[in-house]
Design a protein around this motif. Structure first.
Motif, PDB file in Angstrom:
ATOM      1  N   LEU A 193       0.681  -1.142  -0.088  1.00  0.00           N
ATOM      2  CA  LEU A 193      -0.058   0.049   0.075  1.00  0.00           C
ATOM      3  C   LEU A 193       0.639   1.391  -0.137  1.00  0.00           C
ATOM      4  O   LEU A 193       0.451   2.394  -0.056  1.00  0.00           O
ATOM      5  N   ARG A 194       2.153   1.137  -0.118  1.00  0.00           N
ATOM      6  CA  ARG A 194       3.046   2.343  -0.176  1.00  0.00           C
ATOM      7  C   ARG A 194       2.671   3.474  -1.389  1.00  0.00           C
ATOM      8  O   ARG A 194       2.485   4.665  -0.833  1.00  0.00           O
ATOM      9  N   ALA A 195       2.118   2.648  -2.325  1.00  0.00           N
ATOM     10  CA  ALA A 195       1.959   3.632  -3.471  1.00  0.00           C
ATOM     11  C   ALA A 195       0.751   4.551  -3.179  1.00  0.00           C
ATOM     12  O   ALA A 195       0.479   5.767  -3.550  1.00  0.00           O
ATOM     13  N   ARG A 196      -0.508   3.740  -2.494  1.00  0.00           N
ATOM     14  CA  ARG A 196      -1.483   4.582  -2.158  1.00  0.00           C
ATOM     15  C   ARG A 196      -1.385   5.434  -1.280  1.00  0.00           C
ATOM     16  O   ARG A 196      -2.187   6.666  -1.169  1.00  0.00           O
ATOM     17  N   TRP A 215     -14.033  10.286   1.391  1.00  0.00           N
ATOM     18  CA  TRP A 215     -13.281  11.198   0.689  1.00  0.00           C
ATOM     19  C   TRP A 215     -13.205  10.937  -0.886  1.00  0.00           C
ATOM     20  O   TRP A 215     -13.130   9.818  -1.315  1.00  0.00           O
ATOM     21  N   ASN A 216     -13.335  11.946  -1.478  1.00  0.00           N
ATOM     22  CA  ASN A 216     -13.116  11.839  -2.926  1.00  0.00           C
ATOM     23  C   ASN A 216     -11.812  12.265  -3.448  1.00  0.00           C
ATOM     24  O   ASN A 216     -11.839  13.394  -4.026  1.00  0.00           O
ATOM     25  N   GLY A 217     -10.902  11.567  -3.492  1.00  0.00           N
ATOM     26  CA  GLY A 217      -9.705  11.842  -3.874  1.00  0.00           C
ATOM     27  C   GLY A 217      -9.511  11.572  -5.360  1.00  0.00           C
ATOM     28  O   GLY A 217      -8.799  11.225  -6.213  1.00  0.00           O
ATOM     29  N   PRO A 225      -2.923  13.393  -0.298  1.00  0.00           N
ATOM     30  CA  PRO A 225      -2.409  14.525   0.082  1.00  0.00           C
ATOM     31  C   PRO A 225      -1.442  14.628   1.356  1.00  0.00           C
ATOM     32  O   PRO A 225      -1.675  13.472   2.258  1.00  0.00           O
ATOM     33  N   PRO A 226      -0.351  15.582   1.404  1.00  0.00           N
ATOM     34  CA  PRO A 226       0.449  15.459   2.350  1.00  0.00           C
ATOM     35  C   PRO A 226      -0.166  15.619   3.822  1.00  0.00           C
ATOM     36  O   PRO A 226       0.164  15.215   4.773  1.00  0.00           O
ATOM     37  N   TYR A 227      -1.205  16.542   3.824  1.00  0.00           N
ATOM     38  CA  TYR A 227      -1.872  16.769   5.176  1.00  0.00           C
ATOM     39  C   TYR A 227      -2.542  15.302   5.650  1.00  0.00           C
ATOM     40  O   TYR A 227      -2.686  15.033   6.823  1.00  0.00           O
ATOM     41  N   GLN A 228      -3.117  14.518   4.628  1.00  0.00           N
ATOM     42  CA  GLN A 228      -3.664  13.123   5.240  1.00  0.00           C
ATOM     43  C   GLN A 228      -2.621  12.196   5.629  1.00  0.00           C
ATOM     44  O   GLN A 228      -2.511  11.551   6.716  1.00  0.00           O
ATOM     45  N   ARG A 229      -1.398  12.149   4.824  1.00  0.00           N
ATOM     46  CA  ARG A 229      -0.210  11.462   5.531  1.00  0.00           C
ATOM     47  C   ARG A 229       0.090  11.787   6.799  1.00  0.00           C
ATOM     48  O   ARG A 229       0.652  11.074   7.723  1.00  0.00           O
ATOM     49  N   ASN A 230       0.370  13.164   7.220  1.00  0.00           N
ATOM     50  CA  ASN A 230       0.618  13.542   8.314  1.00  0.00           C
ATOM     51  C   ASN A 230      -0.448  13.263   9.469  1.00  0.00           C
ATOM     52  O   ASN A 230       0.180  13.056  10.525  1.00  0.00           O
ATOM     53  N   ASP A 231      -1.343  13.569   8.892  1.00  0.00           N
ATOM     54  CA  ASP A 231      -2.564  13.183  10.096  1.00  0.00           C
ATOM     55  C   ASP A 231      -2.618  11.553  10.418  1.00  0.00           C
ATOM     56  O   ASP A 231      -2.658  11.418  11.847  1.00  0.00           O
ATOM     57  N   TYR A 232      -2.325  10.896   9.508  1.00  0.00           N
ATOM     58  CA  TYR A 232      -2.338   9.366   9.918  1.00  0.00           C
ATOM     59  C   TYR A 232      -1.000   9.077  10.885  1.00  0.00           C
ATOM     60  O   TYR A 232      -1.335   8.549  11.715  1.00  0.00           O
ATOM     61  N   LEU A 233       0.022   9.574  10.285  1.00  0.00           N
ATOM     62  CA  LEU A 233       1.100   9.116  11.320  1.00  0.00           C
ATOM     63  C   LEU A 233       1.070  10.083  12.297  1.00  0.00           C
ATOM     64  O   LEU A 233       1.561   9.300  13.463  1.00  0.00           O
ATOM     65  N   LEU A 234       0.641  11.209  12.690  1.00  0.00           N
ATOM     66  CA  LEU A 234       0.722  12.031  14.040  1.00  0.00           C
ATOM     67  C   LEU A 234      -0.497  10.967  14.778  1.00  0.00           C
ATOM     68  O   LEU A 234      -0.285  10.948  16.047  1.00  0.00           O
ATOM     69  N   GLN A 268      -6.464   0.307  11.074  1.00  0.00           N
ATOM     70  CA  GLN A 268      -7.497   1.381  10.355  1.00  0.00           C
ATOM     71  C   GLN A 268      -7.162   2.000   9.086  1.00  0.00           C
ATOM     72  O   GLN A 268      -7.636   2.197   8.087  1.00  0.00           O
ATOM     73  N   MET A 269      -5.963   2.716   9.316  1.00  0.00           N
ATOM     74  CA  MET A 269      -5.268   3.440   8.097  1.00  0.00           C
ATOM     75  C   MET A 269      -5.174   2.364   7.164  1.00  0.00           C
ATOM     76  O   MET A 269      -5.344   2.862   5.651  1.00  0.00           O
ATOM     77  N   LEU A 270      -4.361   1.192   7.171  1.00  0.00           N
ATOM     78  CA  LEU A 270      -4.124   0.506   5.999  1.00  0.00           C
ATOM     79  C   LEU A 270      -5.363  -0.015   5.549  1.00  0.00           C
ATOM     80  O   LEU A 270      -5.476  -0.192   4.302  1.00  0.00           O
ATOM     81  N   ASP A 271      -6.549  -0.257   6.147  1.00  0.00           N
ATOM     82  CA  ASP A 271      -7.788  -0.678   5.513  1.00  0.00           C
ATOM     83  C   ASP A 271      -8.452   0.289   4.771  1.00  0.00           C
ATOM     84  O   ASP A 271      -8.965  -0.030   3.745  1.00  0.00           O
ATOM     85  N   GLU A 272      -8.329   1.549   5.252  1.00  0.00           N
ATOM     86  CA  GLU A 272      -8.849   2.852   4.482  1.00  0.00           C
ATOM     87  C   GLU A 272      -8.067   2.754   3.156  1.00  0.00           C
ATOM     88  O   GLU A 272      -8.785   3.380   2.187  1.00  0.00           O
ATOM     89  N   LEU A 273      -6.811   2.854   3.168  1.00  0.00           N
ATOM     90  CA  LEU A 273      -6.106   2.789   2.072  1.00  0.00           C
ATOM     91  C   LEU A 273      -6.192   1.852   0.919  1.00  0.00           C
ATOM     92  O   LEU A 273      -6.333   2.125  -0.124  1.00  0.00           O
ATOM     93  N   GLU A 274      -6.502   0.573   1.579  1.00  0.00           N
ATOM     94  CA  GLU A 274      -6.971  -0.601   0.616  1.00  0.00           C
ATOM     95  C   GLU A 274      -8.375  -0.140  -0.160  1.00  0.00           C
ATOM     96  O   GLU A 274      -8.322  -0.453  -0.949  1.00  0.00           O
ATOM     97  N   SER A 275      -9.235   0.268   0.766  1.00  0.00           N
ATOM     98  CA  SER A 275     -10.301   0.373   0.321  1.00  0.00           C
ATOM     99  C   SER A 275     -10.631   1.447  -0.688  1.00  0.00           C
ATOM    100  O   SER A 275     -11.478   1.589  -1.670  1.00  0.00           O
TER     101      SER A 275
END
Length: 66
Positions: free
Chosen positions: A14-17, A64-66, A22-31, A48-55
């Motif tokens: 899931l690294r590519a996903r 979220w409409n990315g 967006p950077p704000y989402q990546r930062n939010d997840y990590l924090l 939860q993060m992994l499941d959300e990235l997967e789905s």
């Protein structure tokens, strides 16, 4: 990025996903994951993060409409 998060992203392919978010989402997840005091909570949040990235289409349990 903590090693355990990096390893989990790589293990699930899931690294590519993650990188496509967006950077704000990546930062939010990590924090959010790292603010947990208990290891079990960190793992729950990571899952939860992994499941959300997967789905896709979900960010912090919100549509979220990315």
């Amino acid at each position: 990025m903590p090693e355990f998060v990096h390893a989990a992203l790589e293990a699930r392919g899931l690294r590519a996903r993650y990188d496509a978010r967006p950077p704000y989402q990546r930062n939010d997840y990590l924090l959010w994951i790292n603010k947990a005091q208990r290891a079990t909570t960190k793992q729950k949040r990571l899952a939860q993060m992994l499941d959300e990235l997967e789905s896709g289409g979900v960010y912090m349990r919100m549509k979220w409409n990315g």
